[in-house]
Scaffold this active site. Structure first.
Site, PDB file in Angstrom:
ATOM      1  N   CYS A  40      27.059 -38.014 -22.661  1.00 12.26           N
ATOM      2  CA  CYS A  40      27.470 -39.349 -23.945  1.00 12.26           C
ATOM      3  C   CYS A  40      27.567 -40.540 -23.043  1.00 12.26           C
ATOM      4  O   CYS A  40      27.501 -40.892 -21.611  1.00 12.26           O
ATOM      5  CB  CYS A  40      28.552 -39.204 -25.029  1.00 12.26           C
ATOM      6  SG  CYS A  40      28.915 -40.467 -25.853  1.00 12.26           S
ATOM      7  N   SER A  42      28.894 -43.382 -23.012  1.00 12.34           N
ATOM      8  CA  SER A  42      30.550 -43.820 -22.856  1.00 12.34           C
ATOM      9  C   SER A  42      30.414 -43.805 -21.178  1.00 12.34           C
ATOM     10  O   SER A  42      31.050 -44.903 -20.180  1.00 12.34           O
ATOM     11  CB  SER A  42      31.202 -43.671 -23.482  1.00 12.34           C
ATOM     12  OG  SER A  42      30.933 -43.848 -25.270  1.00 12.34           O
ATOM     13  N   HIS A  45      28.874 -45.546 -18.637  1.00 13.48           N
ATOM     14  CA  HIS A  45      29.365 -47.120 -19.286  1.00 13.48           C
ATOM     15  C   HIS A  45      30.667 -47.579 -18.174  1.00 13.48           C
ATOM     16  O   HIS A  45      30.817 -48.942 -17.542  1.00 13.48           O
ATOM     17  CB  HIS A  45      30.319 -47.589 -20.906  1.00 13.48           C
ATOM     18  CG  HIS A  45      29.270 -47.753 -21.501  1.00 13.48           C
ATOM     19  ND1 HIS A  45      28.017 -49.073 -21.342  1.00 13.48           N
ATOM     20  CD2 HIS A  45      28.994 -47.149 -22.814  1.00 13.48           C
ATOM     21  CE1 HIS A  45      27.986 -49.436 -22.786  1.00 13.48           C
ATOM     22  NE2 HIS A  45      27.700 -48.255 -23.334  1.00 13.48           N
ATOM     23  N   HIS A  71      34.243 -36.703 -22.002  1.00 15.73           N
ATOM     24  CA  HIS A  71      35.473 -37.086 -22.515  1.00 15.73           C
ATOM     25  C   HIS A  71      34.731 -35.953 -24.095  1.00 15.73           C
ATOM     26  O   HIS A  71      35.017 -35.582 -25.097  1.00 15.73           O
ATOM     27  CB  HIS A  71      35.551 -37.815 -23.076  1.00 15.73           C
ATOM     28  CG  HIS A  71      34.469 -38.987 -24.187  1.00 15.73           C
ATOM     29  ND1 HIS A  71      33.371 -39.532 -23.155  1.00 15.73           N
ATOM     30  CD2 HIS A  71      33.589 -39.011 -24.881  1.00 15.73           C
ATOM     31  CE1 HIS A  71      32.013 -39.753 -24.128  1.00 15.73           C
ATOM     32  NE2 HIS A  71      32.967 -39.599 -24.895  1.00 15.73           N
ATOM     33  N   CYS A 173      32.536 -35.782 -30.005  1.00 20.07           N
ATOM     34  CA  CYS A 173      32.169 -36.653 -29.600  1.00 20.07           C
ATOM     35  C   CYS A 173      30.742 -36.796 -30.385  1.00 20.07           C
ATOM     36  O   CYS A 173      30.954 -37.887 -31.873  1.00 20.07           O
ATOM     37  CB  CYS A 173      32.422 -37.576 -28.045  1.00 20.07           C
ATOM     38  SG  CYS A 173      31.607 -39.687 -28.506  1.00 20.07           S
TER      39      CYS A 173
HETATM   40  N1  LIG Z   1      32.629 -46.240 -31.023  1.00 18.46           N
HETATM   41  C1  LIG Z   1      32.470 -44.682 -30.472  1.00 18.46           C
HETATM   42  O1  LIG Z   1      33.739 -44.106 -30.872  1.00 18.46           O
HETATM   43  C2  LIG Z   1      31.359 -44.643 -29.390  1.00 18.46           C
HETATM   44  C3  LIG Z   1      31.697 -43.405 -29.573  1.00 18.46           C
HETATM   45  C4  LIG Z   1      30.892 -42.769 -28.463  1.00 18.46           C
HETATM   46  C5  LIG Z   1      29.843 -43.270 -27.402  1.00 18.46           C
HETATM   47  N2  LIG Z   1      29.870 -44.635 -28.328  1.00 18.46           N
HETATM   48  C6  LIG Z   1      28.931 -45.628 -27.909  1.00 18.46           C
HETATM   49  O2  LIG Z   1      27.712 -45.577 -28.641  1.00 18.46           O
HETATM   50  C7  LIG Z   1      26.410 -45.901 -27.762  1.00 18.46           C
HETATM   51  C8  LIG Z   1      25.904 -44.923 -27.530  1.00 18.46           C
HETATM   52  O3  LIG Z   1      25.715 -43.466 -26.969  1.00 18.46           O
HETATM   53  P1  LIG Z   1      24.901 -42.683 -27.074  1.00 18.46           P
HETATM   54  O4  LIG Z   1      25.378 -41.851 -26.485  1.00 18.46           O
HETATM   55  O5  LIG Z   1      24.104 -42.155 -28.374  1.00 18.46           O
HETATM   56  O6  LIG Z   1      23.795 -43.098 -26.008  1.00 18.46           O
HETATM   57  P2  LIG Z   1      21.964 -42.912 -25.543  1.00 18.46           P
HETATM   58  O7  LIG Z   1      21.468 -43.256 -24.582  1.00 18.46           O
HETATM   59  O8  LIG Z   1      22.377 -41.244 -26.034  1.00 18.46           O
HETATM   60  O9  LIG Z   1      21.197 -43.088 -27.089  1.00 18.46           O
HETATM   61  C9  LIG Z   1      21.290 -44.344 -27.006  1.00 18.46           C
HETATM   62  C10 LIG Z   1      19.616 -44.554 -27.607  1.00 18.46           C
HETATM   63  O10 LIG Z   1      19.065 -45.930 -28.422  1.00 18.46           O
HETATM   64  C11 LIG Z   1      17.914 -46.214 -27.663  1.00 18.46           C
HETATM   65  N3  LIG Z   1      18.093 -47.702 -27.830  1.00 18.46           N
HETATM   66  C12 LIG Z   1      18.353 -48.673 -26.827  1.00 18.46           C
HETATM   67  N4  LIG Z   1      18.179 -50.074 -26.763  1.00 18.46           N
HETATM   68  C13 LIG Z   1      17.377 -50.272 -28.390  1.00 18.46           C
HETATM   69  C14 LIG Z   1      17.006 -51.260 -29.155  1.00 18.46           C
HETATM   70  N5  LIG Z   1      16.687 -52.291 -28.994  1.00 18.46           N
HETATM   71  N6  LIG Z   1      17.159 -51.581 -29.962  1.00 18.46           N
HETATM   72  C15 LIG Z   1      16.634 -49.825 -31.241  1.00 18.46           C
HETATM   73  N7  LIG Z   1      17.230 -48.710 -29.859  1.00 18.46           N
HETATM   74  C16 LIG Z   1      17.821 -48.483 -29.036  1.00 18.46           C
HETATM   75  C17 LIG Z   1      17.696 -45.365 -26.704  1.00 18.46           C
HETATM   76  O11 LIG Z   1      16.358 -44.917 -26.921  1.00 18.46           O
HETATM   77  C18 LIG Z   1      18.327 -44.209 -27.273  1.00 18.46           C
HETATM   78  O12 LIG Z   1      17.595 -43.881 -27.918  1.00 18.46           O
HETATM   79  C19 LIG Z   1      26.628 -46.277 -26.135  1.00 18.46           C
HETATM   80  O13 LIG Z   1      27.061 -47.436 -26.211  1.00 18.46           O
HETATM   81  C20 LIG Z   1      28.049 -45.041 -26.345  1.00 18.46           C
HETATM   82  O14 LIG Z   1      29.424 -45.897 -24.769  1.00 18.46           O
HETATM   83  C21 LIG Z   1      31.195 -45.268 -29.137  1.00 18.46           C
HETATM   84 ZN   LIG Z   2      31.452 -40.235 -26.424  1.00 20.85          ZN
END
Ligand SMILES: NC(=O)c1ccc[n+]([C@@H]2O[C@H](COP(=O)([O-])OP(=O)(O)OC[C@H]3O[C@@H](n4cnc5c(N)ncnc54)[C@H](O)[C@@H]3O)[C@@H](O)[C@H]2O)c1
Ligand SMILES: [Zn+2]
Ligand SMILES: [Zn+2]
Length: 374
Positions: A40, A42, A45, A71, A173
């Site tokens: 993931c 996160s 980060h 996680h 997650c």
């Molecule tokens: N709120 C929560 O409970 C929670 C839980 C898990 C993850 N997250 C967060 O969610 C986010 C996504 O995580 P992920 O594992 O899917 O990441 P990931 O890297 O797999 O996916 C992110 C996607 O966003 C795209 N992207 C980047 N910039 C962009 C833009 N300007 N416009 C459109 N698309 C764009 C990327 O190409 C990629 O496909 C992260 O910030 C992560 O930390 C939050």
């Molecule tokens: Zn996560």
């Protein structure tokens, strides 16, 4: 016991895979042998310093490191400490990055994702000791980037032993958070127009959630072509490479009304994304913020006149706004019934030693989701 784990020793350094000492499970704790861990965003980060606070001298005032990452994960219970009642040896379990104690005000009012024990996880007493004697914390009180982990029983959800553990890991997650962003937090209704910005491991499940909730138009926005194409296989009706490209499309598709919901699931929610994302939201609609950003980001672009006069909502989201103990098994039942697709989300498998390659692939846009197979 000895085990192997990927540690982030310091911001902006690579994950370091090494042998560590894991202490025995204490009261209420459980030893889990991991089968799979999801890569993931996160955890990255943490490594990229987004959860660290700078001091005035350009150093680090607060750091979550050193930390064993991970996680998202699933495995089998190997031993339980005194007083453990929620799981038993041999149980198949999903990690839950927010614990569910069951008795705090959020848990007892059906909002387990806001469990008061959640804040304890980042400051929990370390259970891991590195070879040089340093005490090492674990991501969200879990630390799934390891062959074994010792965790609080509240951070585990028992699942059916017939489910593939790689799928269980994703649900822990990415699937729960993304699907719930749409179904629980955005409150999508049949007929809605929905935009998902960023269709990686989390956003792709927001697409599946929007579809399950009955959205008629689901616009997946991502600069990576492979992600846009994949999104169409799980429910996206249209795609765009950027918010700028999606905005006139949303306007056309909704006959000028704008989207009922926009869900932000990009890798890093920088402040400049908010005004254009909110610009796609129609009157009375909602922008859901699922992405994380720097812990000290206090400023975002947002037209406040439009927010008030179009009565829009900006909503945060942790763990999909649901209840891990209910939602993780429920999502697995939906998978079993063919209502959501999960096997296909795993683009590539890595060994623990290949973790840096796995994350490099994530940043390069090669994976919908990468997983570590133990
Ligand atoms: N709120 C929560 O409970 C929670 C839980 C898990 C993850 N997250 C967060 O969610 C986010 C996504 O995580 P992920 O594992 O899917 O990441 P990931 O890297 O797999 O996916 C992110 C996607 O966003 C795209 N992207 C980047 N910039 C962009 C833009 N300007 N416009 C459109 N698309 C764009 C990327 O190409 C990629 O496909 C992260 O910030 C992560 O930390 C939050
Ligand atoms: Zn996560
Ligand atoms: Zn609780």
């Amino acid at each position: 016991m000895k085990t192997r784990a990927a540690i982030c020793w310091e911001e902006h350094t690579e994950w370091s895979v090494e042998e560590v000492e894991l202490r025995d499970p204490g009261p209420g704790e459980v030893l889990v042998k991991l089968a799979y861990a999801g890569l993931c965003h996160s955890d990255e980060h943490v490594r990229l310093g987004d959860l660290s606070l700078p001091d005035e001298m350009g150093g680090v005032a607060f750091s979550p490191c050193p930390m064993v990452g991970g996680h998202e994960g699933a495995g089998v219970v190997q031993a339980v400490g005194e007083g453990v009642t929620k799981v038993a040896v041999g149980d198949h379990v999903s990690a839950s990055f927010i614990p569910s104690c069951g008795v705090c005000p959020p848990c007892s009012s059906g909002r387990q994702n806001l469990c008061d024990r959640g804040s304890e996880t980042m400051s929990a007493e370390p259970r891991i000791t590195a070879a040089d004697g340093t005490q090492v914390k674990s991501m969200a009180g879990l630390g799934t980037f390891a062959e074994h982990m010792v965790v609080d029983q509240d951070s585990l959800v028992k699942v059916g032993d017939w489910y593939p553990l790689d799928v269980v890991a994703l649900v822990s997650c990415g699937v729960a958070t993304g699907y719930g962003s749409a179904v629980n937090v955005a409150d999508i209704r049949p007929g809605d127009t929905v935009v998902i910005v960023g269709v990686g491991g989390i956003g792709i499940n927001a697409v599946q959630g929007a579809k399950a909730a009955g959205a008629t138009q689901i616009i997946a926005v991502d600069p990576v072509e492979m992600k846009r194409e994949f999104a169409q296989t799980v429910g996206a009706t249209e795609t765009a490479a950027s918010i700028e490209e999606a905005t006139p499309m949303v306007n056309d598709l909704s006959w000028g009304r704008g989207a009922n919901a926009v869900i932000l699931t990009v890798g890093d929610a920088t402040g400049d994304l908010f005004a254009p994302a909110m610009g796609m939201v129609g009157k009375g609609g909602t922008l859901v913020l699922t992405s994380l950003s720097h812990i000290a980001q206090n400023e975002i672009s947002l037209n406040t006149f439009d927010l008030a006069m179009s009565q829009k909502t900006l909503k945060g989201n942790v763990f999909g706004g649901g209840n891990p103990r209910n939602d993780i098994p429920a999502l697995l039942r939906q998978y079993e019934a063919g209502q959501i697709r999960l096997d296909e989300l795993i683009t590539k498998r890595y060994t623990l030693d290949e973790i840096n390659e796995g994350y490099a692939d994530m940043h390069a846009g090669k994976n919908v989701r990468g997983v570590i197979a133990f």
